[in-house]
Motif scaffolding. Structure first.
Motif, short mmCIF file in Angstrom:
data_model
loop_
_atom_site.label_atom_id
_atom_site.label_comp_id
_atom_site.label_asym_id
_atom_site.label_seq_id
_atom_site.Cartn_x
_atom_site.Cartn_y
_atom_site.Cartn_z
N VAL A 1 0.79 -1.23 -0.30
CA VAL A 1 -0.19 -0.04 -0.09
C VAL A 1 1.37 0.98 -0.30
N CYS A 2 2.15 1.11 0.85
CA CYS A 2 2.88 2.35 0.68
C CYS A 2 3.56 2.38 -0.63
N LEU A 3 4.08 1.33 -1.12
CA LEU A 3 4.63 1.62 -2.31
C LEU A 3 3.81 2.27 -3.23
N PHE A 4 2.54 1.76 -3.42
CA PHE A 4 1.09 2.02 -4.41
C PHE A 4 1.49 3.82 -4.25
N ALA A 5 1.14 3.73 -2.88
CA ALA A 5 0.47 5.44 -2.83
C ALA A 5 1.97 6.48 -2.66
N HIS B 1 33.62 9.26 -20.65
CA HIS B 1 32.20 10.69 -20.51
C HIS B 1 32.05 11.66 -19.48
N PHE B 2 31.95 12.44 -19.78
CA PHE B 2 32.06 13.75 -18.59
C PHE B 2 30.98 13.39 -18.20
N PRO B 3 31.07 14.83 -17.05
CA PRO B 3 29.25 14.84 -16.44
C PRO B 3 28.25 15.64 -17.02
N ARG B 4 27.49 15.93 -16.22
CA ARG B 4 27.03 15.30 -15.12
C ARG B 4 25.85 14.60 -16.13
N GLU B 5 25.69 12.92 -15.66
CA GLU B 5 25.03 11.57 -16.23
C GLU B 5 23.60 12.03 -15.63
N VAL B 6 22.80 11.55 -15.51
CA VAL B 6 21.27 11.36 -15.05
C VAL B 6 20.49 9.81 -15.61
N TRP B 7 20.44 8.97 -14.97
CA TRP B 7 20.29 7.67 -15.12
C TRP B 7 18.87 7.29 -15.00
N LEU B 8 18.26 7.06 -16.14
CA LEU B 8 16.47 6.70 -15.67
C LEU B 8 16.33 5.54 -15.99
N HIS B 9 15.70 4.79 -14.97
CA HIS B 9 15.51 3.38 -14.60
C HIS B 9 14.32 2.88 -13.76
N ASN B 10 13.72 2.14 -14.11
CA ASN B 10 12.42 1.29 -13.57
C ASN B 10 12.79 0.86 -12.50
N TYR C 1 7.81 1.57 -11.55
CA TYR C 1 7.66 3.94 -11.94
C TYR C 1 9.27 3.73 -12.12
N GLN C 2 9.30 5.38 -12.67
CA GLN C 2 10.44 4.76 -13.03
C GLN C 2 11.38 6.01 -11.85
N VAL C 3 12.73 6.14 -11.72
CA VAL C 3 13.31 7.07 -11.29
C VAL C 3 14.24 7.73 -12.01
N GLU C 4 14.85 8.47 -11.47
CA GLU C 4 15.90 9.85 -12.46
C GLU C 4 17.33 9.93 -11.10
N VAL C 5 18.01 8.88 -11.31
CA VAL C 5 19.50 9.08 -10.64
C VAL C 5 20.80 10.20 -10.78
N VAL C 6 20.32 11.28 -10.22
CA VAL C 6 21.43 12.46 -10.60
C VAL C 6 23.11 11.43 -10.19
N CYS C 7 23.78 11.12 -11.22
CA CYS C 7 24.49 10.63 -10.68
C CYS C 7 26.03 11.59 -10.64
N ASP C 8 27.09 10.71 -10.20
CA ASP C 8 28.26 11.63 -9.50
C ASP C 8 28.73 12.27 -10.48
N LEU D 1 7.79 11.10 -10.84
CA LEU D 1 9.27 10.54 -11.30
C LEU D 1 10.01 11.11 -10.08
N LYS D 2 10.80 10.06 -9.70
CA LYS D 2 11.27 10.87 -8.54
C LYS D 2 12.64 10.58 -8.45
N VAL D 3 12.76 11.38 -7.97
CA VAL D 3 14.97 12.26 -8.45
C VAL D 3 14.78 12.28 -7.53
N GLU D 4 16.61 11.45 -7.85
CA GLU D 4 17.23 10.74 -6.61
C GLU D 4 18.42 11.07 -6.63
#
Length: 362
Positions: free
Chosen positions: A22-26, A261-270, A278-285, A33-36
């Motif tokens: 329920v928490c995950l669904f809510a 690669h040069f920075p900064r990568e933002v990786w989309l993944h489910n 759901y899809q998250v966006e990870v702001v990489c180092d 999208l969630k940004v991490e």
């Protein structure tokens, strides 16, 4: 033999599992999208999800082969978040199968430059070729920096660069000293990075932002270091198992001699389970090669390369570097001896004026 626990323990366990789902669904509902954020270096640009959704539509529109619709911004992809965009110049290098446009997005208060990527019907051959590409060009003014000859040439040694620089100057004449946003997908992303660097170093432009989608590596670690200092406002968006950001290959044991690669990568993944995905966006180092981002998975998907944020990044037809253009529009463009085409804002305004005059006499 399996031993069951007491009934009250089984009940608590069921309630715990139910509450977890329920928490995950809510959490997933109402959140597109969630940004991490992780290891953020404050001197580098911040990631803007809304801007990414806008720029990916420009990166998609530049694939259109109907130049009349593209230039007048009436194509099927010329609406939504990019509605009202005004193209200053559309450049088509027929000889090298390249396409780009420069225009003004009034809602962003910015000049937008977009580069077309590889045609999808030839992408398999292009990907196979990237496995064997060597660092073969010394980038001018950057000791030890080496880049990919094909990507460098596509931007610097074609009709694209002079057309871009001319259009940027004219856009500033019309609208003032606006910010510049450069985008592209796949090979178009590689060209966009060279364009952003060119604008910062050779034209002394200010407030240049580069955001690419599914971009391959373009140079070595020395180049990546110079680039990140000169064009810090850069984001490379990668998607799931997209194969292209993994190419040309990175060999961690030969860091100075390999592509990087040069920075900064933002990786989309489910993430998630079953229908609760759901899809998250990870702001990489800030390394450009974050092992916890796209490098943490196998780059084995062409499908993930062709769709970002639900937007198709490919040509609308399987036409080999072909273009479609109204004969009236072609009369007002500039075509060189090799068939390369430049359509400018001044040309289309003149065409519309003459068409109106003709209608008055009918």
């Amino acid at each position: 033999m399996v031993v069951a626990g007491p009934p009250e323990c089984m009940g608590r366990r069921r309630w715990f599992i139910l509450a977890t789902f329920v928490c995950l669904f809510a959490f997933s509902c109402g959140t597109e999208l969630k940004v991490e954020h992780k290891h953020v270096d404050h001197h580098l640009t911040g990631y803007n999800h809304t801007l990414a959704k806008i720029l990916v539509e420009y990166a998609s529109a530049v694939y259109m082969s109907d130049l009349t619709q593209l230039f007048t911004w009436t194509c099927s992809r010329c609406s939504g978040l990019t509605e009202g965009f005004e193209i200053i110049e559309l450049i088509v290098d027929v000889e090298h199968c390249l396409q780009s446009f420069v225009g003004v997005a009034k809602d962003l208060t910015a000049i937008v430059i977009a580069f077309r990527g590889t045609q999808e019907h030839s992408i398999q051959n292009w990907i196979e070729d990237l496995y064997w590409k060597q660092l073969d060009v010394n980038y001018p003014g950057m000791p030890d920096a080496m880049v990919h000859h094909g990507f460098y040439t596509a931007y610097h040694n074609s009709t694209i660069r002079p057309g871009i620089l001319n259009a940027v100057e004219r856009a500033k004449e019309y609208y003032g000293d606006l910010d510049i946003m450069v985008t592209g997908h796949s090979m178009g992303g590689a060209m966009a990075s060279f364009c952003g660097l060119d604008l910062m170093v050779n034209t002394k432009a200010k407030n240049v932002q580069v955001m690419t989608f599914g971009q391959p590596r373009v140079g070595n670690a020395a180049f990546a270091s110079y680039y990140s200092q000169l064009v810090p406002n850069t984001i490379r968006v990668t998607n799931e198992h997209d194969i292209v950001p993994h190419l040309p290959p990175y060999y961690r044991y030969f860091r100075q001699k390999t592509y990087h690669h040069f920075p900064r990568e933002v990786w989309l993944h489910n993430i998630g389970v079953g229908s609760l995905v759901y899809q998250v966006e990870v702001v990489c180092d800030g390394s450009g090669e974050d092992p916890d981002c796209s490098r943490s998975v196998a780059g084995n998907s062409i499908a993930d390369h062709l769709v970002y944020f639900g937007v198709e990044l490919m040509c609308e037809s399987w036409r080999s570097c072909g273009i479609v253009m109204d004969s009236l529009v072609s009369e007002y463009g500039k075509t060189d001896l090799k068939g390369n085409i430049v359509l400018s804002r001044d040309s289309i305004l003149r065409m519309k004026t003459e068409m109106n005059v003709g209608e008055d006499h009918v």
